[in-house]
Structure formats: C-alpha cells, structure tokens
Motif scaffolding. Sequence first.
Motif, short mmCIF file in Angstrom:
data_model
loop_
_atom_site.label_atom_id
_atom_site.label_comp_id
_atom_site.label_asym_id
_atom_site.label_seq_id
_atom_site.Cartn_x
_atom_site.Cartn_y
_atom_site.Cartn_z
N CYS A 15 30.66 38.78 -28.29
CA CYS A 15 32.07 38.37 -28.44
C CYS A 15 32.60 37.81 -27.13
N ILE A 16 33.29 36.68 -27.20
CA ILE A 16 33.82 36.03 -25.99
C ILE A 16 35.32 36.29 -25.79
N CYS A 17 35.93 37.02 -26.69
CA CYS A 17 37.39 37.20 -26.65
C CYS A 17 37.85 37.85 -25.35
N GLN A 18 37.02 38.72 -24.79
CA GLN A 18 37.40 39.42 -23.56
C GLN A 18 37.58 38.46 -22.39
N TRP A 19 37.02 37.27 -22.47
CA TRP A 19 37.09 36.30 -21.36
C TRP A 19 38.13 35.20 -21.60
N ILE A 20 38.79 35.25 -22.74
CA ILE A 20 39.72 34.19 -23.10
C ILE A 20 41.10 34.42 -22.47
N GLU A 21 41.66 33.36 -21.91
CA GLU A 21 43.03 33.38 -21.40
C GLU A 21 43.81 32.26 -22.08
N LYS A 22 45.01 32.57 -22.54
CA LYS A 22 45.85 31.55 -23.17
C LYS A 22 46.38 30.58 -22.11
N ILE A 23 46.31 29.30 -22.41
CA ILE A 23 46.75 28.26 -21.47
C ILE A 23 47.63 27.26 -22.21
N ASP A 24 48.79 27.00 -21.66
CA ASP A 24 49.67 25.98 -22.24
C ASP A 24 49.31 24.61 -21.68
N ALA A 25 49.13 23.66 -22.58
CA ALA A 25 48.83 22.29 -22.16
C ALA A 25 49.82 21.35 -22.83
N ARG A 26 50.24 20.34 -22.13
CA ARG A 26 51.13 19.35 -22.72
C ARG A 26 50.38 18.47 -23.73
N THR A 27 49.12 18.24 -23.47
CA THR A 27 48.32 17.35 -24.30
C THR A 27 47.74 18.09 -25.49
N GLU A 28 47.93 17.53 -26.68
CA GLU A 28 47.26 18.07 -27.87
C GLU A 28 45.76 17.81 -27.75
N LEU A 29 44.97 18.77 -28.17
CA LEU A 29 43.52 18.59 -28.15
C LEU A 29 43.00 18.73 -29.58
#
Length: 203
Positions: A15-29
Amino acid sequence: MSRYCEDCGKAGNACICQWIEKIDARTELWILQHPSEVSRPLGTARILTLSLPNARLWVGEDFSQHEEINSLLADPARHAAVLYPDEQAVPLSSLAVQNTSSPLTTLILLDGTWKKAYKMWRLSANLQALPCVCLDDVPAGNYRIRKSPKQAGLSTVEAAFYALSQLEGESQRFLPLVAAFEKMIDFQISQMPPGLFERHYGK
C-alpha cells in the motif's frame, strides 16, 4: 477481507497511501491510461490521483468518442494541451513564462509505454486537435525496475512532477509526488530475492 487497499488498489503490504501527501495545483491533470497499465503493480498514475484533488483518470485506447472528455473540452474557459513530443510540440518551460491571456488550464498525460502512448494519440482525433507540449531540460527518469526504450524516459508521475513544476514555477511544492514514487520503488526492490535486481537491471 480484501487483500487490496481500497484507496490505492495495491496489495496490503505494498500500500502506498502512507506516502501520499495532498497537493493543491492550479493546473487540472487528466491521465488517459492505456488498458494494459491498469493491472500493473508498479503503475504510478495512482500516486497522481491520490495526491492531486484536481487529477482525473480515464482508461481506454481511442478517446475520440468519449462523451465526458469531449464535453469538458467543449468548455471555452478550458485551455487544454497534451504532453506528447510531437514535432510541433511547444516546450512547457517557454509556455510557462509567456504573458498570455489564455493560460493552460488542463494538461493531459498519456499513461502507457511509448508504443501504447503513440497509438492512443494517433487513434484519438480529439487529442490530435489539441496543442502538444513537451518537457525540456529534465534529467533521465528513475524508474529503476521498469526499462524504457528511451534513455530519458520518465514514469507518468515523474512527467507530471516536471510538468507541474514548470507550469506553476514551484517544484518544491510537488516534491511529495517524487518522494512517494521513490518509496514505492524502494519497497518493491526490497521485496526481490537477493541479487535479482542486480541481474535484471544492471545495478
């Protein structure tokens, strides 16, 4: 009880969830994923959809008649481009510094091998109608356990990191994407039998 994480879709011990950080970006991906990538245990697109609230993923090969995508592209306020090294592609670094009244709002990534990405782009008439952009002056990728036919080949998450960094001018903010990728790769290498990584990947 499922052996797979409901959020990242990977096996419980991977599981990779432990390494995930939420990031706000202006650009839609937008990530258009080839069907062959869906079940790959080392696919990196999931890092992007978990980390970036405005990232979206669709699976397919020919998106020409994709109703949702075409409806979104019809919005005159949306200015989209495909990250693809076409002959007419404009370097993102130069695009980012241009003073324009129509800044890029949506970046589309093709998630697949070079051969599969080329096929997706060629089949999808709606993508060919969009401008292409490319990365320039970036280092080679670090996808150590998946070979690329191109020396400077990048994983999807690495391509997104460099693209967003160039577009928004803040590479530091997007570093958690690469950190999660590196930790995922390190974990997979740690699970290999002794000597296997060195024999297959020359390191």
